[in-house]
Design a protein around this motif. Structure first.
Motif, short mmCIF file in Angstrom:
data_model
loop_
_atom_site.label_atom_id
_atom_site.label_comp_id
_atom_site.label_asym_id
_atom_site.label_seq_id
_atom_site.Cartn_x
_atom_site.Cartn_y
_atom_site.Cartn_z
N PRO A 177 -4.98 6.29 8.65
CA PRO A 177 -5.52 7.18 9.24
C PRO A 177 -5.86 8.23 8.03
O PRO A 177 -4.44 8.52 8.15
CB PRO A 177 -6.02 7.26 10.69
N LYS A 178 -6.87 8.56 7.28
CA LYS A 178 -6.77 9.88 6.73
C LYS A 178 -5.59 11.25 7.34
O LYS A 178 -4.86 11.86 6.95
CB LYS A 178 -7.13 10.84 5.79
N VAL A 194 -4.75 -2.98 -7.87
CA VAL A 194 -4.70 -2.25 -6.07
C VAL A 194 -5.80 -0.96 -6.71
O VAL A 194 -6.37 -0.65 -7.60
CB VAL A 194 -3.70 -1.24 -5.62
N THR A 195 -7.24 -0.78 -5.72
CA THR A 195 -8.25 0.14 -5.92
C THR A 195 -7.46 1.01 -4.64
O THR A 195 -7.22 0.50 -3.45
CB THR A 195 -9.79 -0.32 -5.61
N ILE A 196 -7.85 2.11 -4.67
CA ILE A 196 -7.56 3.08 -2.99
C ILE A 196 -8.58 3.80 -3.30
O ILE A 196 -9.53 4.40 -4.03
CB ILE A 196 -6.46 4.14 -3.83
N GLY A 197 -9.46 3.07 -2.21
CA GLY A 197 -10.94 4.04 -1.82
C GLY A 197 -10.81 5.08 -0.26
O GLY A 197 -10.14 4.97 0.18
N LEU A 204 -8.62 3.37 2.47
CA LEU A 204 -8.52 1.22 1.98
C LEU A 204 -7.99 1.72 0.69
O LEU A 204 -8.12 1.81 -0.14
CB LEU A 204 -10.07 1.48 1.65
N VAL A 205 -6.72 0.78 1.22
CA VAL A 205 -5.77 -0.21 0.19
C VAL A 205 -6.39 -1.80 -0.38
O VAL A 205 -6.31 -2.42 0.67
CB VAL A 205 -4.35 0.01 0.20
N ILE A 206 -7.65 -1.49 -0.95
CA ILE A 206 -7.99 -2.81 -1.28
C ILE A 206 -7.18 -4.00 -2.80
O ILE A 206 -7.14 -2.95 -3.82
CB ILE A 206 -9.06 -3.11 -1.74
#
Length: 220
Positions: A177-178, A194-197, A204-206
């Motif tokens: 949560p932000k 990793v993609t930080i969305g 979102l850490v994908i």
């Protein structure tokens, strides 16, 4: 790899046979209203591999044929279907709605409205929506059960997240949560994996590739 029982009849012996013959996910009349779950009956987990997809009913009824036979208005059905889409998007969840194409003839505006609402979320930058098959979700959830992960408090007050999978972490996602965390930061050796969305409420850490993951996030 997936199965829908005639009239929803799933005796224990049939579920065992299906699991032993490669079925990964199946429609289920138990646990109605839930998201995907394991095969529980009478307090016991009966199967370790197959996933059950409970039907989501609208009150006492679940299919368009039920709605027509019980005089459920198209207006009410439309509102319900749209609320189901809204719920899954806002809660990051999944539910199975079940109907037969011939039964939908009397409720085509309701069906069209639901599909349109889902498409609007799928095209949104702030939300996320996608249709999945039972096979897709079964494989993903089985993979998720094989993930091990832990957190550790660092000297600077941030939390270090570390995860691993026997083969591949691709697609596994951590939601922070932000309101509680600053933007997550991948460890230097994991930046390309990793993609930080983000959406309106969460980070979102994908994982994009690899069998391990390491990132940190500072509590606010």
């Amino acid at each position: 790899t997936e199965y829908s029982a005639p009239q929803g009849n799933n005796p224990k012996w049939a579920v065992n046979w299906l699991e032993n013959n490669g079925i990964l996910g199946m429609y289920y009349l138990g646990d109605t209203g839930m998201g995907p779950t394991r095969h529980w009956r009478e307090g016991n987990l009966l199967n370790q591999k197959v996933w059950m997809f409970p039907v989501l009913p609208f009150g006492l009824y679940a299919t368009f044929e039920d709605f027509e036979a019980n005089l459920i208005s198209p207006t009410d059905v439309t509102a319900w279907l749209n609320k189901v889409v809204d719920f899954n998007v806002t809660q990051g969840s999944t539910r199975m709605i079940y109907f037969h194409p011939p039964g939908a003839i009397g409720y085509l505006p309701s069906l069209t409205s639901m599909l349109s609402r889902a498409k609007s979320y799928a095209n949104s930058l702030s939300y996320n929506f996608k249709w999945y098959t039972m096979t897709d979700l079964s494989r993903f959830m089985t993979k998720g059960k094989q993930v091990t992960w832990k957190t550790a408090l660092q000297a600077d007050g941030s939390l270090l997240f570390q995860a691993s999978h026997p083969a591949d972490l691709t697609g596994q996602t951590w939601i922070l949560p932000k309101a509680s965390f600053s933007q997550p930061v991948p460890a230097a050796s994991y930046i390309d994996k990793v993609t930080i969305g983000q959406n309106s409420a969460n980070w979102l850490v994908i994982t994009k590739s690899g069998s391990s993951l390491s990132f940190s996030a500072k509590p606010l």
